[in-house]
Design a protein around this motif. Structure first.
Motif, PDB file in Angstrom:
ATOM      1  N   VAL A 153       0.856  -1.194   0.000  1.00 28.56           N
ATOM      2  CA  VAL A 153       0.000   0.000   0.000  1.00 28.56           C
ATOM      3  C   VAL A 153       0.888   1.238   0.000  1.00 28.56           C
ATOM      4  O   VAL A 153       1.892   1.290   0.710  1.00 28.56           O
ATOM      5  N   LYS A 154       0.519   2.225  -0.797  1.00 27.90           N
ATOM      6  CA  LYS A 154       1.230   3.495  -0.836  1.00 27.90           C
ATOM      7  C   LYS A 154       0.338   4.603  -0.292  1.00 27.90           C
ATOM      8  O   LYS A 154      -0.867   4.428  -0.127  1.00 27.90           O
ATOM      9  N   ASP A 155       0.941   5.746  -0.010  1.00 28.17           N
ATOM     10  CA  ASP A 155       0.167   6.899   0.458  1.00 28.17           C
ATOM     11  C   ASP A 155       0.783   8.165  -0.129  1.00 28.17           C
ATOM     12  O   ASP A 155       1.922   8.147  -0.626  1.00 28.17           O
ATOM     13  N   GLN A 156       0.029   9.255  -0.058  1.00 25.09           N
ATOM     14  CA  GLN A 156       0.447  10.527  -0.650  1.00 25.09           C
ATOM     15  C   GLN A 156       0.067  11.664   0.298  1.00 25.09           C
ATOM     16  O   GLN A 156      -0.761  12.513  -0.037  1.00 25.09           O
ATOM     17  N   PRO A 157       0.649  11.700   1.487  1.00 26.04           N
ATOM     18  CA  PRO A 157       0.197  12.658   2.504  1.00 26.04           C
ATOM     19  C   PRO A 157       0.486  14.101   2.110  1.00 26.04           C
ATOM     20  O   PRO A 157       1.442  14.398   1.394  1.00 26.04           O
ATOM     21  N   ILE A 158      -0.369  14.987   2.651  1.00 27.74           N
ATOM     22  CA  ILE A 158      -0.297  16.404   2.320  1.00 27.74           C
ATOM     23  C   ILE A 158      -0.305  17.243   3.591  1.00 27.74           C
ATOM     24  O   ILE A 158      -0.872  16.834   4.618  1.00 27.74           O
ATOM     25  N   GLU A 159       0.314  18.406   3.535  1.00 28.23           N
ATOM     26  CA  GLU A 159       0.379  19.323   4.665  1.00 28.23           C
ATOM     27  C   GLU A 159      -0.966  20.009   4.846  1.00 28.23           C
ATOM     28  O   GLU A 159      -1.504  20.619   3.928  1.00 28.23           O
ATOM     29  N   VAL A 160      -1.515  19.932   6.071  1.00 29.33           N
ATOM     30  CA  VAL A 160      -2.861  20.433   6.326  1.00 29.33           C
ATOM     31  C   VAL A 160      -2.979  21.943   6.116  1.00 29.33           C
ATOM     32  O   VAL A 160      -4.029  22.442   5.682  1.00 29.33           O
ATOM     33  N   THR A 161      -1.916  22.683   6.387  1.00 28.33           N
ATOM     34  CA  THR A 161      -2.006  24.134   6.211  1.00 28.33           C
ATOM     35  C   THR A 161      -2.145  24.513   4.741  1.00 28.33           C
ATOM     36  O   THR A 161      -2.757  25.539   4.412  1.00 28.33           O
ATOM     37  N   GLU A 162      -1.589  23.693   3.848  1.00 28.35           N
ATOM     38  CA  GLU A 162      -1.743  23.951   2.415  1.00 28.35           C
ATOM     39  C   GLU A 162      -3.195  23.710   1.988  1.00 28.35           C
ATOM     40  O   GLU A 162      -3.750  24.460   1.170  1.00 28.35           O
ATOM     41  N   VAL A 163      -3.808  22.677   2.551  1.00 28.98           N
ATOM     42  CA  VAL A 163      -5.219  22.412   2.262  1.00 28.98           C
ATOM     43  C   VAL A 163      -6.077  23.550   2.823  1.00 28.98           C
ATOM     44  O   VAL A 163      -7.019  24.010   2.160  1.00 28.98           O
ATOM     45  N   ALA A 164      -5.762  24.000   4.022  1.00 28.24           N
ATOM     46  CA  ALA A 164      -6.521  25.090   4.632  1.00 28.24           C
ATOM     47  C   ALA A 164      -6.449  26.358   3.784  1.00 28.24           C
ATOM     48  O   ALA A 164      -7.452  27.069   3.615  1.00 28.24           O
ATOM     49  N   GLU A 165      -5.278  26.648   3.251  1.00 28.11           N
ATOM     50  CA  GLU A 165      -5.117  27.823   2.407  1.00 28.11           C
ATOM     51  C   GLU A 165      -5.984  27.722   1.150  1.00 28.11           C
ATOM     52  O   GLU A 165      -6.657  28.679   0.758  1.00 28.11           O
ATOM     53  N   ARG A 166      -6.001  26.553   0.535  1.00 30.10           N
ATOM     54  CA  ARG A 166      -6.807  26.350  -0.665  1.00 30.10           C
ATOM     55  C   ARG A 166      -8.300  26.418  -0.338  1.00 30.10           C
ATOM     56  O   ARG A 166      -9.084  27.028  -1.074  1.00 30.10           O
ATOM     57  N   LEU A 167      -8.689  25.822   0.772  1.00 26.69           N
ATOM     58  CA  LEU A 167     -10.098  25.824   1.161  1.00 26.69           C
ATOM     59  C   LEU A 167     -10.569  27.246   1.476  1.00 26.69           C
ATOM     60  O   LEU A 167     -11.680  27.636   1.088  1.00 26.69           O
ATOM     61  N   ALA A 168      -9.737  28.016   2.146  1.00 30.31           N
ATOM     62  CA  ALA A 168     -10.087  29.408   2.430  1.00 30.31           C
ATOM     63  C   ALA A 168     -10.207  30.214   1.138  1.00 30.31           C
ATOM     64  O   ALA A 168     -11.091  31.076   1.000  1.00 30.31           O
ATOM     65  N   GLU A 169      -9.309  29.951   0.203  1.00 29.53           N
ATOM     66  CA  GLU A 169      -9.365  30.624  -1.097  1.00 29.53           C
ATOM     67  C   GLU A 169     -10.684  30.314  -1.804  1.00 29.53           C
ATOM     68  O   GLU A 169     -11.346  31.217  -2.342  1.00 29.53           O
ATOM     69  N   LEU A 170     -11.086  29.055  -1.792  1.00 28.38           N
ATOM     70  CA  LEU A 170     -12.335  28.659  -2.430  1.00 28.38           C
ATOM     71  C   LEU A 170     -13.536  29.288  -1.735  1.00 28.38           C
ATOM     72  O   LEU A 170     -14.509  29.690  -2.385  1.00 28.38           O
ATOM     73  N   ALA A 171     -13.485  29.366  -0.406  1.00 33.17           N
ATOM     74  CA  ALA A 171     -14.596  29.936   0.357  1.00 33.17           C
ATOM     75  C   ALA A 171     -14.804  31.411   0.041  1.00 33.17           C
ATOM     76  O   ALA A 171     -15.929  31.925   0.152  1.00 33.17           O
ATOM     77  N   GLN A 172     -13.741  32.083  -0.359  1.00 34.39           N
ATOM     78  CA  GLN A 172     -13.841  33.507  -0.656  1.00 34.39           C
ATOM     79  C   GLN A 172     -14.225  33.782  -2.109  1.00 34.39           C
ATOM     80  O   GLN A 172     -14.413  34.933  -2.502  1.00 34.39           O
ATOM     81  N   GLY A 173     -14.334  32.723  -2.896  1.00 35.63           N
ATOM     82  CA  GLY A 173     -14.715  32.880  -4.293  1.00 35.63           C
ATOM     83  C   GLY A 173     -16.150  32.457  -4.531  1.00 35.63           C
ATOM     84  O   GLY A 173     -16.907  32.157  -3.605  1.00 35.63           O
ATOM     85  N   ALA A 174     -16.531  32.413  -5.783  1.00 35.90           N
ATOM     86  CA  ALA A 174     -17.874  31.982  -6.168  1.00 35.90           C
ATOM     87  C   ALA A 174     -17.954  30.458  -6.142  1.00 35.90           C
ATOM     88  O   ALA A 174     -16.931  29.770  -6.244  1.00 35.90           O
ATOM     89  N   PRO A 175     -19.151  29.891  -6.004  1.00 33.29           N
ATOM     90  CA  PRO A 175     -19.300  28.439  -6.084  1.00 33.29           C
ATOM     91  C   PRO A 175     -18.671  27.892  -7.365  1.00 33.29           C
ATOM     92  O   PRO A 175     -18.889  28.417  -8.449  1.00 33.29           O
ATOM     93  N   ALA A 176     -17.875  26.832  -7.217  1.00 36.09           N
ATOM     94  CA  ALA A 176     -17.089  26.330  -8.357  1.00 36.09           C
ATOM     95  C   ALA A 176     -17.357  24.874  -8.674  1.00 36.09           C
ATOM     96  O   ALA A 176     -16.705  24.316  -9.552  1.00 36.09           O
ATOM     97  N   GLY A 177     -18.289  24.225  -7.965  1.00 34.10           N
ATOM     98  CA  GLY A 177     -18.545  22.810  -8.202  1.00 34.10           C
ATOM     99  C   GLY A 177     -17.385  21.954  -7.719  1.00 34.10           C
ATOM    100  O   GLY A 177     -16.705  22.289  -6.763  1.00 34.10           O
TER     101      GLY A 177
END
Length: 251
Positions: A153-177
């Protein structure tokens, strides 16, 4: 300035999303079971939920539980969002929820579909597993004298602060699907990640790779939870461990 509600706003991801949105000048309400003044159990709903949602422009839904209840919680939250006329509902999901027949993944996929069919403006972001979750799993495994790992089994872990930054960016924009997935920078065997953890924490453990059975294990082994073509994260698991543990003594 907009008013944004972050569910699970005291959790691993939600607290970083909250910090980023507040830094950008938004009014942020934090909803969790214990955070005042919006201490609400989403699975129960009720007047407290309506009060938390009233007057918000956007909801960022980070709250989740692997013990179950996500679908009921989402149903209550979406209903409250409709009553309040919320314009944008942002949901964080997991890469592979449509490919891996794992119970928790099935629940996340069901919530995605609820969001898509809600009649609200919506955005869904899928990411690979956070470094923090992998650390929690390995820490639990290391309580035994032998580290038992799922074979191949392999994994591809990601830094949570990078996800938070992207999620905040999306929240400040228009609905994008459904937006592009986010994956960590490296696809690595679970064995190599476990050995990196042992080295960083100074633990001495034998490592054994155990073949498992079942459709979910087969899907994980086939990489259904990975997105190597979207390896957009930059922080590696080794860097995460170094920041967390530095040079740990052996034990």
């Amino acid at each position: 300035m907009t008013t944004i509600l972050v569910t699970g706003g005291t959790g691993t991801l939600g607290r970083h999303v909250t910090e980023r949105l507040r830094a950008d000048g938004h009014e942020v309400r934090v909803l969790s079971r214990h955070a005042q003044p919006y201490a609400v159990d989403l699975r129960e709903g009720g007047s407290g939920l309506d009060e938390a949602v009233a007057g918000t422009d956007t909801i960022v839904h980070c709250a989740t539980s692997q013990r179950g209840g996500d679908e009921k919680a989402a149903r209550n939250l979406i209903a409250a969002a409709r009553r309040a006329g919320v314009g944008h509902f942002v949901y964080i999901s997991i890469v592979g929820v449509d490919r891996v027949p794992f119970g928790y993944y099935k629940s996340k996929l069901a919530v995605e579909r609820m969001v898509e069919e809600s009649g609200l403006g919506w955005t869904v972001l899928r990411t690979t597993q956070f470094h923090d979750l992998l650390l929690m799993v390995l820490r639990g495994m290391a309580k035994l004298p032998v580290l038992l790992l799922p074979a191949r089994v392999k994994d591809q872990p990601i830094e949570v602060t990078e996800v938070a930054e992207r999620l905040a960016e999306l929240a400040q924009g228009a609905p994008a699907g459904r937006v592009d997935d986010m994956g960590g920078p490296e696809v690595r065997t679970f064995d190599s990640l476990a050995r990196a953890y042992l080295k960083a924490t100074g633990r001495r453990r034998a490592v054994a790779r155990i073949p498992l059975r079942g459709a979910a294990y087969q899907a994980f082994r086939d990489g259904g939870h990975l997105t190597p073509e979207r390896a957009v994260g930059t922080g590696t698991f080794d860097e995460f461990l170094a920041a967390r543990f530095g040079n740990a003594p052996r034990r």
